[in-house]
Scaffold this motif. Structure first.
Motif, PDB file in Angstrom:
ATOM      1  N   GLU A 274      -4.654  -5.065  -6.560  1.00  0.00           N
ATOM      2  CA  GLU A 274      -5.325  -6.443  -7.068  1.00  0.00           C
ATOM      3  C   GLU A 274      -4.563  -7.831  -6.688  1.00  0.00           C
ATOM      4  OE1 GLU A 274      -5.412  -5.427 -11.345  1.00  0.00           O
ATOM      5  OE2 GLU A 274      -7.361  -4.268 -11.104  1.00  0.00           O
ATOM      6  N   LYS A 275      -3.205  -7.693  -6.830  1.00  0.00           N
ATOM      7  CA  LYS A 275      -2.423  -8.925  -6.539  1.00  0.00           C
ATOM      8  C   LYS A 275      -2.692  -9.371  -5.060  1.00  0.00           C
ATOM      9  CE  LYS A 275       2.412 -10.582  -6.479  1.00  0.00           C
ATOM     10  NZ  LYS A 275       3.723 -10.177  -6.954  1.00  0.00           N
ATOM     11  N   ARG A 276      -2.871  -8.580  -4.069  1.00  0.00           N
ATOM     12  CA  ARG A 276      -2.841  -8.631  -2.838  1.00  0.00           C
ATOM     13  C   ARG A 276      -4.582  -8.719  -2.404  1.00  0.00           C
ATOM     14  NH1 ARG A 276       1.284  -6.565  -4.192  1.00  0.00           N
ATOM     15  NH2 ARG A 276       3.303  -7.037  -3.308  1.00  0.00           N
ATOM     16  N   GLN A 277      -5.426  -8.884  -3.362  1.00  0.00           N
ATOM     17  CA  GLN A 277      -6.855  -8.762  -3.294  1.00  0.00           C
ATOM     18  C   GLN A 277      -7.421  -7.750  -2.153  1.00  0.00           C
ATOM     19  OE1 GLN A 277      -7.702 -13.017  -2.359  1.00  0.00           O
ATOM     20  NE2 GLN A 277      -7.129 -13.587  -4.404  1.00  0.00           N
ATOM     21  N   ILE A 278      -6.894  -6.778  -2.372  1.00  0.00           N
ATOM     22  CA  ILE A 278      -7.380  -5.433  -1.540  1.00  0.00           C
ATOM     23  C   ILE A 278      -8.344  -4.601  -2.363  1.00  0.00           C
ATOM     24  CG2 ILE A 278      -6.716  -3.512  -0.309  1.00  0.00           C
ATOM     25  CD1 ILE A 278      -4.207  -4.957   0.421  1.00  0.00           C
ATOM     26  N   THR A 279      -9.453  -4.364  -1.883  1.00  0.00           N
ATOM     27  CA  THR A 279     -10.529  -3.391  -2.485  1.00  0.00           C
ATOM     28  C   THR A 279     -10.167  -2.024  -1.931  1.00  0.00           C
ATOM     29  OG1 THR A 279     -12.212  -3.937  -1.098  1.00  0.00           O
ATOM     30  CG2 THR A 279     -12.107  -5.510  -2.704  1.00  0.00           C
ATOM     31  N   ILE A 280     -10.936  -1.161  -2.844  1.00  0.00           N
ATOM     32  CA  ILE A 280     -10.836   0.268  -2.447  1.00  0.00           C
ATOM     33  C   ILE A 280     -11.447   0.628  -1.215  1.00  0.00           C
ATOM     34  CG2 ILE A 280     -11.524   2.778  -3.209  1.00  0.00           C
ATOM     35  CD1 ILE A 280     -11.216   1.562  -6.089  1.00  0.00           C
ATOM     36  N   ASN A 281     -12.542  -0.127  -1.129  1.00  0.00           N
ATOM     37  CA  ASN A 281     -13.329   0.075   0.278  1.00  0.00           C
ATOM     38  C   ASN A 281     -12.507  -0.257   1.483  1.00  0.00           C
ATOM     39  OD1 ASN A 281     -15.569   0.907  -1.354  1.00  0.00           O
ATOM     40  ND2 ASN A 281     -16.684  -1.214  -1.350  1.00  0.00           N
ATOM     41  N   GLU A 282     -11.685  -1.081   1.253  1.00  0.00           N
ATOM     42  CA  GLU A 282     -10.812  -1.503   2.439  1.00  0.00           C
ATOM     43  C   GLU A 282      -9.764  -0.553   2.891  1.00  0.00           C
ATOM     44  OE1 GLU A 282     -10.360  -6.164   2.723  1.00  0.00           O
ATOM     45  OE2 GLU A 282     -10.098  -5.611   0.619  1.00  0.00           O
ATOM     46  N   LEU A 283      -9.537   0.633   2.261  1.00  0.00           N
ATOM     47  CA  LEU A 283      -8.543   1.366   2.324  1.00  0.00           C
ATOM     48  C   LEU A 283      -8.878   2.560   3.361  1.00  0.00           C
ATOM     49  CD1 LEU A 283      -7.273   2.268  -1.205  1.00  0.00           C
ATOM     50  CD2 LEU A 283      -6.555   0.622   0.429  1.00  0.00           C
ATOM     51  N   VAL A 284      -8.205   3.092   4.222  1.00  0.00           N
ATOM     52  CA  VAL A 284      -8.278   4.176   5.385  1.00  0.00           C
ATOM     53  C   VAL A 284      -8.544   5.359   4.774  1.00  0.00           C
ATOM     54  CG1 VAL A 284      -6.007   4.502   5.966  1.00  0.00           C
ATOM     55  CG2 VAL A 284      -7.720   4.796   7.595  1.00  0.00           C
ATOM     56  N   LEU A 285      -7.773   5.578   3.451  1.00  0.00           N
ATOM     57  CA  LEU A 285      -7.905   7.017   3.033  1.00  0.00           C
ATOM     58  C   LEU A 285      -8.713   7.060   2.109  1.00  0.00           C
ATOM     59  CD1 LEU A 285      -3.887   7.817   2.886  1.00  0.00           C
ATOM     60  CD2 LEU A 285      -5.683   8.819   4.547  1.00  0.00           C
ATOM     61  N   ASP A 286      -9.495   7.920   1.946  1.00  0.00           N
ATOM     62  CA  ASP A 286     -10.725   8.381   0.949  1.00  0.00           C
ATOM     63  C   ASP A 286     -10.110   8.933  -0.151  1.00  0.00           C
ATOM     64  OD1 ASP A 286     -12.569   6.964   2.670  1.00  0.00           O
ATOM     65  OD2 ASP A 286     -13.019   8.915   3.316  1.00  0.00           O
ATOM     66  N   SER A 287      -9.243   9.983  -0.174  1.00  0.00           N
ATOM     67  CA  SER A 287      -8.753  10.745  -1.251  1.00  0.00           C
ATOM     68  C   SER A 287      -7.547  10.207  -1.713  1.00  0.00           C
ATOM     69  CB  SER A 287      -8.555  12.153  -0.534  1.00  0.00           C
ATOM     70  OG  SER A 287      -7.716  12.278   0.494  1.00  0.00           O
ATOM     71  N   VAL A 288      -7.286   9.066  -2.135  1.00  0.00           N
ATOM     72  CA  VAL A 288      -6.266   8.502  -3.037  1.00  0.00           C
ATOM     73  C   VAL A 288      -6.662   8.389  -4.522  1.00  0.00           C
ATOM     74  CG1 VAL A 288      -5.267   7.298  -0.852  1.00  0.00           C
ATOM     75  CG2 VAL A 288      -6.943   6.107  -2.582  1.00  0.00           C
ATOM     76  N   GLN A 289      -5.574   8.460  -5.254  1.00  0.00           N
ATOM     77  CA  GLN A 289      -5.653   7.991  -6.808  1.00  0.00           C
ATOM     78  C   GLN A 289      -5.184   6.774  -6.941  1.00  0.00           C
ATOM     79  OE1 GLN A 289      -4.502  11.676  -9.253  1.00  0.00           O
ATOM     80  NE2 GLN A 289      -4.299  12.608  -7.279  1.00  0.00           N
ATOM     81  N   ILE A 290      -6.071   5.903  -7.473  1.00  0.00           N
ATOM     82  CA  ILE A 290      -5.533   4.648  -7.807  1.00  0.00           C
ATOM     83  C   ILE A 290      -5.269   4.748  -9.320  1.00  0.00           C
ATOM     84  CG2 ILE A 290      -6.327   2.205  -8.233  1.00  0.00           C
ATOM     85  CD1 ILE A 290      -6.636   3.319  -5.233  1.00  0.00           C
ATOM     86  N   ILE A 291      -3.871   4.279  -9.315  1.00  0.00           N
ATOM     87  CA  ILE A 291      -3.272   4.495 -10.946  1.00  0.00           C
ATOM     88  C   ILE A 291      -2.575   3.166 -11.326  1.00  0.00           C
ATOM     89  CG2 ILE A 291      -2.667   6.681 -10.704  1.00  0.00           C
ATOM     90  CD1 ILE A 291       0.087   6.246  -9.935  1.00  0.00           C
ATOM     91  N   ASP A 292      -2.619   2.906 -12.653  1.00  0.00           N
ATOM     92  CA  ASP A 292      -2.025   1.622 -13.202  1.00  0.00           C
ATOM     93  C   ASP A 292      -0.438   1.855 -13.332  1.00  0.00           C
ATOM     94  OD1 ASP A 292      -1.821   2.996 -15.481  1.00  0.00           O
ATOM     95  OD2 ASP A 292      -3.740   1.875 -16.375  1.00  0.00           O
ATOM     96  N   SER A 293       0.118   0.761 -13.656  1.00  0.00           N
ATOM     97  CA  SER A 293       1.668   0.777 -14.152  1.00  0.00           C
ATOM     98  C   SER A 293       2.232   1.819 -14.998  1.00  0.00           C
ATOM     99  CB  SER A 293       2.271  -0.594 -14.553  1.00  0.00           C
ATOM    100  OG  SER A 293       1.942  -1.606 -13.350  1.00  0.00           O
ATOM    101  N   THR A 294       1.501   2.050 -16.057  1.00  0.00           N
ATOM    102  CA  THR A 294       1.606   3.051 -17.058  1.00  0.00           C
ATOM    103  C   THR A 294       1.739   4.370 -16.407  1.00  0.00           C
ATOM    104  OG1 THR A 294       0.461   1.708 -18.725  1.00  0.00           O
ATOM    105  CG2 THR A 294       1.023   4.005 -19.250  1.00  0.00           C
ATOM    106  N   ALA A 295       0.631   4.834 -15.476  1.00  0.00           N
ATOM    107  CA  ALA A 295       0.344   6.174 -14.920  1.00  0.00           C
ATOM    108  C   ALA A 295       1.610   6.113 -13.842  1.00  0.00           C
ATOM    109  CB  ALA A 295      -0.840   6.342 -14.322  1.00  0.00           C
ATOM    110  N   VAL A 296       1.905   5.050 -13.399  1.00  0.00           N
ATOM    111  CA  VAL A 296       3.150   5.168 -12.207  1.00  0.00           C
ATOM    112  C   VAL A 296       4.412   5.595 -12.959  1.00  0.00           C
ATOM    113  CG1 VAL A 296       4.694   3.740 -11.050  1.00  0.00           C
ATOM    114  CG2 VAL A 296       2.323   3.356 -10.623  1.00  0.00           C
ATOM    115  N   SER A 297       4.911   4.659 -14.165  1.00  0.00           N
ATOM    116  CA  SER A 297       5.652   5.281 -14.941  1.00  0.00           C
ATOM    117  C   SER A 297       5.634   6.840 -15.246  1.00  0.00           C
ATOM    118  CB  SER A 297       5.884   4.512 -16.326  1.00  0.00           C
ATOM    119  OG  SER A 297       6.128   3.073 -16.126  1.00  0.00           O
TER     120      SER A 297
END
Length: 125
Positions: A90-113
């Motif tokens: 979000e900070k870099r204004q990158i959308t999920i559609n711009e990612l080369v890998l389809d099978s990634v899990q997008i996680i927030d800071s709480t999930a990172v911890s």
């Protein structure tokens, strides 16, 4: 009697842009090398590391291979747990559609911890 080596959970954290230093390539090399050993590997892209995941990387003028071409091989090496930090995107204004890998899990800071707490070893690049 030989002891069986216990599988460990290893999380590789890639925080740097794909070009300008060797850190992003070093992270990828370390993940691929670790895949030769029977460990549970996961990879987290955050901060400027999310730039590694962009589909359209034009690297002709810098004489380097595009990370977009290299990253899809991770699944061939049984690196299937790939995470991307939502706030970094979000900070870099990158959308999920711009990612080369389809099978990634997008996680927030709480999930990172939580993810960090579940690991046996953390390797940050």
């Amino acid at each position: 009697m030989m002891n069986k080596i216990l599988s460990k959970k290893l999380l590789f954290i890639s925080r740097h842009a794909p070009y300008g230093s060797s850190l992003a390539k070093d992270a990828l090399d370390a993940v691929l090398a670790a895949s030769a050993y029977d460990q549970q590997l996961s990879l987290l892209f955050m901060d400027d590391g999310v730039f590694q995941l962009l589909k359209n990387q034009y690297t002709d003028q810098i004489a380097q291979k595009s990370f977009a071409a290299i990253l899809p091989v991770l699944q061939l090496y049984d690196v299937n747990l790939i995470y991307v930090h939502r706030e970094s995107l979000e900070k870099r204004q990158i959308t999920i559609n711009e990612l080369v890998l389809d099978s990634v899990q997008i996680i927030d800071s709480t999930a990172v911890s939580s993810l960090l707490a579940q690991q046996d070893q953390l390797l940050s690049f």
